[in-house]
Design an enzyme around this catalytic site. Structure first.
Site, PDB file in Angstrom:
ATOM      1  N   ARG A 153       0.823  -1.233   0.000  1.00  0.00           N
ATOM      2  CA  ARG A 153       0.000   0.000   0.000  1.00  0.00           C
ATOM      3  C   ARG A 153       0.847   1.268   0.000  1.00  0.00           C
ATOM      4  O   ARG A 153       0.396   2.332   0.403  1.00  0.00           O
ATOM      5  CB  ARG A 153      -0.969   0.028   1.184  1.00  0.00           C
ATOM      6  CG  ARG A 153      -1.970  -1.111   1.147  1.00  0.00           C
ATOM      7  CD  ARG A 153      -3.238  -0.756   1.885  1.00  0.00           C
ATOM      8  NE  ARG A 153      -4.157  -1.888   1.863  1.00  0.00           N
ATOM      9  CZ  ARG A 153      -4.237  -2.800   2.811  1.00  0.00           C
ATOM     10  NH1 ARG A 153      -3.463  -2.709   3.888  1.00  0.00           N
ATOM     11  NH2 ARG A 153      -5.079  -3.789   2.705  1.00  0.00           N
TER      12      ARG A 153
ATOM     13  N   ARG B  54      -3.668  22.247 -12.253  1.00  0.00           N
ATOM     14  CA  ARG B  54      -2.703  21.265 -12.761  1.00  0.00           C
ATOM     15  C   ARG B  54      -3.030  20.852 -14.198  1.00  0.00           C
ATOM     16  O   ARG B  54      -2.127  20.490 -14.961  1.00  0.00           O
ATOM     17  CB  ARG B  54      -2.656  20.030 -11.838  1.00  0.00           C
ATOM     18  CG  ARG B  54      -1.552  19.066 -12.259  1.00  0.00           C
ATOM     19  CD  ARG B  54      -1.258  17.985 -11.231  1.00  0.00           C
ATOM     20  NE  ARG B  54      -0.167  17.168 -11.714  1.00  0.00           N
ATOM     21  CZ  ARG B  54       0.587  16.379 -10.970  1.00  0.00           C
ATOM     22  NH1 ARG B  54       0.354  16.291  -9.657  1.00  0.00           N
ATOM     23  NH2 ARG B  54       1.571  15.667 -11.492  1.00  0.00           N
TER      24      ARG B  54
ATOM     25  N   GLU C 208       8.571  20.398 -23.575  1.00  0.00           N
ATOM     26  CA  GLU C 208       7.958  20.555 -22.251  1.00  0.00           C
ATOM     27  C   GLU C 208       8.525  21.779 -21.519  1.00  0.00           C
ATOM     28  O   GLU C 208       7.868  22.353 -20.657  1.00  0.00           O
ATOM     29  CB  GLU C 208       8.156  19.284 -21.412  1.00  0.00           C
ATOM     30  CG  GLU C 208       7.545  18.018 -22.023  1.00  0.00           C
ATOM     31  CD  GLU C 208       6.051  17.826 -21.709  1.00  0.00           C
ATOM     32  OE1 GLU C 208       5.450  18.671 -21.022  1.00  0.00           O
ATOM     33  OE2 GLU C 208       5.497  16.799 -22.174  1.00  0.00           O
TER      34      GLU C 208
ATOM     35  N   HIS D  29      -1.305  18.518 -25.067  1.00  0.00           N
ATOM     36  CA  HIS D  29      -1.357  17.065 -24.927  1.00  0.00           C
ATOM     37  C   HIS D  29      -2.580  16.435 -25.611  1.00  0.00           C
ATOM     38  O   HIS D  29      -2.500  15.293 -26.046  1.00  0.00           O
ATOM     39  CB  HIS D  29      -1.319  16.675 -23.447  1.00  0.00           C
ATOM     40  CG  HIS D  29       0.064  16.790 -22.850  1.00  0.00           C
ATOM     41  ND1 HIS D  29       0.756  17.979 -22.796  1.00  0.00           N
ATOM     42  CD2 HIS D  29       0.895  15.861 -22.291  1.00  0.00           C
ATOM     43  CE1 HIS D  29       1.934  17.778 -22.228  1.00  0.00           C
ATOM     44  NE2 HIS D  29       2.053  16.508 -21.924  1.00  0.00           N
TER      45      HIS D  29
ATOM     46  N   HIS E  19      -1.683  13.906 -28.208  1.00  0.00           N
ATOM     47  CA  HIS E  19      -2.030  12.517 -27.947  1.00  0.00           C
ATOM     48  C   HIS E  19      -2.750  11.910 -29.148  1.00  0.00           C
ATOM     49  O   HIS E  19      -2.515  10.748 -29.521  1.00  0.00           O
ATOM     50  CB  HIS E  19      -2.906  12.455 -26.691  1.00  0.00           C
ATOM     51  CG  HIS E  19      -3.163  11.064 -26.219  1.00  0.00           C
ATOM     52  ND1 HIS E  19      -4.255  10.345 -26.644  1.00  0.00           N
ATOM     53  CD2 HIS E  19      -2.469  10.251 -25.407  1.00  0.00           C
ATOM     54  CE1 HIS E  19      -4.222   9.137 -26.088  1.00  0.00           C
ATOM     55  NE2 HIS E  19      -3.143   9.062 -25.339  1.00  0.00           N
TER      56      HIS E  19
ATOM     57  N   GLU F 174      -5.058  17.366  -9.392  1.00  0.00           N
ATOM     58  CA  GLU F 174      -5.702  17.869 -10.615  1.00  0.00           C
ATOM     59  C   GLU F 174      -7.215  18.022 -10.430  1.00  0.00           C
ATOM     60  O   GLU F 174      -8.003  17.555 -11.250  1.00  0.00           O
ATOM     61  CB  GLU F 174      -5.383  16.917 -11.786  1.00  0.00           C
ATOM     62  CG  GLU F 174      -5.447  17.596 -13.142  1.00  0.00           C
ATOM     63  CD  GLU F 174      -4.802  16.775 -14.268  1.00  0.00           C
ATOM     64  OE1 GLU F 174      -3.664  16.291 -14.092  1.00  0.00           O
ATOM     65  OE2 GLU F 174      -5.442  16.627 -15.302  1.00  0.00           O
TER      66      GLU F 174
ATOM     67  N   LYS G  98       2.807  11.831 -10.575  1.00  0.00           N
ATOM     68  CA  LYS G  98       1.943  11.015 -11.445  1.00  0.00           C
ATOM     69  C   LYS G  98       2.703   9.744 -11.821  1.00  0.00           C
ATOM     70  O   LYS G  98       3.842   9.820 -12.302  1.00  0.00           O
ATOM     71  CB  LYS G  98       1.560  11.784 -12.708  1.00  0.00           C
ATOM     72  CG  LYS G  98       0.394  12.718 -12.507  1.00  0.00           C
ATOM     73  CD  LYS G  98      -0.118  13.245 -13.833  1.00  0.00           C
ATOM     74  CE  LYS G  98      -1.297  14.186 -13.621  1.00  0.00           C
ATOM     75  NZ  LYS G  98      -1.735  14.827 -14.881  1.00  0.00           N
TER      76      LYS G  98
ATOM     77  N   ASN H 191      -1.282  20.100 -19.146  1.00  0.00           N
ATOM     78  CA  ASN H 191      -1.616  19.259 -20.303  1.00  0.00           C
ATOM     79  C   ASN H 191      -1.682  20.057 -21.602  1.00  0.00           C
ATOM     80  O   ASN H 191      -2.138  19.538 -22.626  1.00  0.00           O
ATOM     81  CB  ASN H 191      -2.953  18.542 -20.068  1.00  0.00           C
ATOM     82  CG  ASN H 191      -2.843  17.530 -18.947  1.00  0.00           C
ATOM     83  OD1 ASN H 191      -1.841  16.830 -18.842  1.00  0.00           O
ATOM     84  ND2 ASN H 191      -3.856  17.467 -18.095  1.00  0.00           N
TER      85      ASN H 191
ATOM     86  N   LYS I 267       6.653  23.792 -12.388  1.00  0.00           N
ATOM     87  CA  LYS I 267       5.819  22.609 -12.150  1.00  0.00           C
ATOM     88  C   LYS I 267       5.537  22.451 -10.649  1.00  0.00           C
ATOM     89  O   LYS I 267       4.411  22.121 -10.252  1.00  0.00           O
ATOM     90  CB  LYS I 267       6.495  21.347 -12.709  1.00  0.00           C
ATOM     91  CG  LYS I 267       5.661  20.110 -12.394  1.00  0.00           C
ATOM     92  CD  LYS I 267       5.610  19.096 -13.473  1.00  0.00           C
ATOM     93  CE  LYS I 267       4.550  18.039 -13.146  1.00  0.00           C
ATOM     94  NZ  LYS I 267       4.579  16.884 -13.999  1.00  0.00           N
TER      95      LYS I 267
ATOM     96  N   HIS J  71       6.714  11.399 -27.731  1.00  0.00           N
ATOM     97  CA  HIS J  71       5.703  12.126 -26.958  1.00  0.00           C
ATOM     98  C   HIS J  71       5.950  13.643 -26.985  1.00  0.00           C
ATOM     99  O   HIS J  71       5.037  14.430 -27.261  1.00  0.00           O
ATOM    100  CB  HIS J  71       5.690  11.606 -25.514  1.00  0.00           C
ATOM    101  CG  HIS J  71       4.809  12.398 -24.610  1.00  0.00           C
ATOM    102  ND1 HIS J  71       3.435  12.393 -24.724  1.00  0.00           N
ATOM    103  CD2 HIS J  71       5.100  13.262 -23.596  1.00  0.00           C
ATOM    104  CE1 HIS J  71       2.916  13.201 -23.812  1.00  0.00           C
ATOM    105  NE2 HIS J  71       3.903  13.740 -23.116  1.00  0.00           N
TER     106      HIS J  71
HETATM  107  N1  GLY Z   1       2.565  15.895 -16.899  1.00  0.00           N
HETATM  108  C1  GLY Z   1       1.434  16.528 -16.397  1.00  0.00           C
HETATM  109  C2  GLY Z   1       1.316  16.513 -14.911  1.00  0.00           C
HETATM  110  O1  GLY Z   1       2.231  16.077 -14.246  1.00  0.00           O
HETATM  111  O2  GLY Z   1       0.305  16.922 -14.373  1.00  0.00           O
END
Ligand code: GLY
Length: 371
Positions: A121, A242, A185, A249, A253, A237, A143, A246, A227, A267
């Site tokens: 966990r 947050r 990025e 993206h 994507h 998010e 993430k 994106n 960030k 990417h």
């Molecule tokens: N790569 C987008 C985020 O970390 O929210």
């Protein structure tokens, strides 16, 4: 070395950015590694380039290393590798208070982080990103994910690392194409909410990509700080803040999906094209000037990245690209929020976008002559 705090409530951690951190990983991790044995997950390429350096440093600090060396590339982010790596950690009797090290790019960081999120966990982990993209984006903010047959990153967890070590020396062995993909990025942070940083990129991006160490440290540290600020405000998010990360993206994507998530479009390259499309679509809707949108396209092209989707040689139409978007994680009760711009450094979440109109816009872009 630059040290950037990520001020997540109850679980703050540092991102350290500098040259030579891999060679001193033993010292950098002092206070984090409580046992002699250290499990490290990496890929074959990173192990070949940095395995000995990392092992020597940890040995000098009294540690023995257990390596899990995986194939490089997206297929490694799979249910199978997740199960096998978790079983490997269980066999090593890793406890919840122990740290696993993720040494590599986004694939290794995402997979290892997810293993750490579910092992007993949740055990601890340290991100040691070795690509520009991982240093400025995926290693920071917690993430973690794997891919499934239904799509990329559809199964995962938020699980923050205890420490991030971004060694700029690792960028020296990175193929130029990977460096460029990561640079997209970096530019993204300027476009989101920092017009001055976008202008900095226009002035310094080429020299930074060519290898200027001081510029690289500034670009990585500034990106990480941006960030960190956003993640600290909206870790899960939920507020929309947050989601700004994106930018590019959703379009990107769809292009990655249309090209089969293959090496023909990395990417970051998809994100670069996606940011140009977001800017042009914003201009088409009258939210930002066409001149600003073309300024975005020009900088992407000047950085050596593809800025026109017509050069991809796709045989699909805009409708097919929009259909890929319907699998986006941001889909919400039949609508897809889009990241659009009111200007450079003024990205916002737009929930009114009509997908039929996006398809028509993409039809035009698919045949636009490169300038
Ligand atoms: N790569 C987008 C985020 O970390 O929210």
């Amino acid at each position: 070395m630059a040290v950037i705090p990520v001020n997540i409530a109850q679980r703050p951690y540092e991102v350290r950015v500098g040259t030579g951190l891999l060679a001193e990983i033993g010292a950098q991790c002092r206070g984090f590694l409580r046992k002699p044995a250290v499990p490290i997950v990496t890929d074959v390429n990173v192990h070949a380039a940095w395995g000995q350096v990392v092992e020597d440093s940890l040995r000098a600090h009294g540690h023995s290393v257990h390596w899990r060396i995986l194939p490089a590339g997206e297929p490694t982010k799979s249910w199978e590798e997740l199960a096998a790596t978790v079983n490997w950690l269980l066999d090593l009797e890793v406890e919840r208070g122990d740290h696993v090290i993720a040494l590599g790019g986004g694939v290794i960081g995402d997979l290892t982080g997810f293993c750490a999120a579910v092992l007993k966990r949740g055990c601890k982990f340290i991100q040691v990103p070795t690509t520009l993209l991982a240093q400025v984006d995926s290693s920071v903010g917690g993430k973690t994910a794997i891919n499934t047959p239904a799509g990329k990153n559809l199964v995962g967890a938020f699980h923050q690392p205890s420490l991030v070590l971004a060694d700029l020396a690792a960028l020296e062995s990175l193929p130029p194409r990977e460096l460029g993909a990561g640079y997209a990025e970096v530019v993204k942070y300027g476009l989101i909410d920092d017009a001055d940083f976008f202008a900095w990129c226009e002035t310094n991006g080429a020299a930074m990509l060519a290898g200027d160490e001081a510029l690289r440290e500034y670009a990585v540290a500034h990106s990480v700080a941006a960030k960190a600020r956003i993640v600290a405000e909206d870790e899960f998010e939920t507020t929309g803040k947050r989601a700004l990360l994106n930018l590019g993206h959703t379009f990107g994507h769809a292009l990655e999906a249309e090209t089969g998530f293959s090496a023909s479009l990395l990417h970051g390259e998809g994100v670069a094209l996606g940011m140009v499309l977001a800017a042009r679509y914003s201009a088409r809707l009258g939210h930002m000037s066409a001149a600003s949108a073309e300024r975005v396209a020009r900088h992407i092209a000047d950085a050596g990245l593809r800025a026109e989707i017509s050069t991809l040689g796709l045989s699909c139409d805009g409708g097919a690209l929009v259909r890929h978007m319907l699998h986006d994680k941001k889909m919400d009760a039949g609508t897809l929020p889009f990241l659009l711009m009111k200007g450079i450094g003024q990205t916002y979440l737009d929930k009114q976008v009509q997908l039929d109109d996006v398809a028509l816009f993409l039809d035009d872009e698919l045949v636009r002559a490169p300038s």
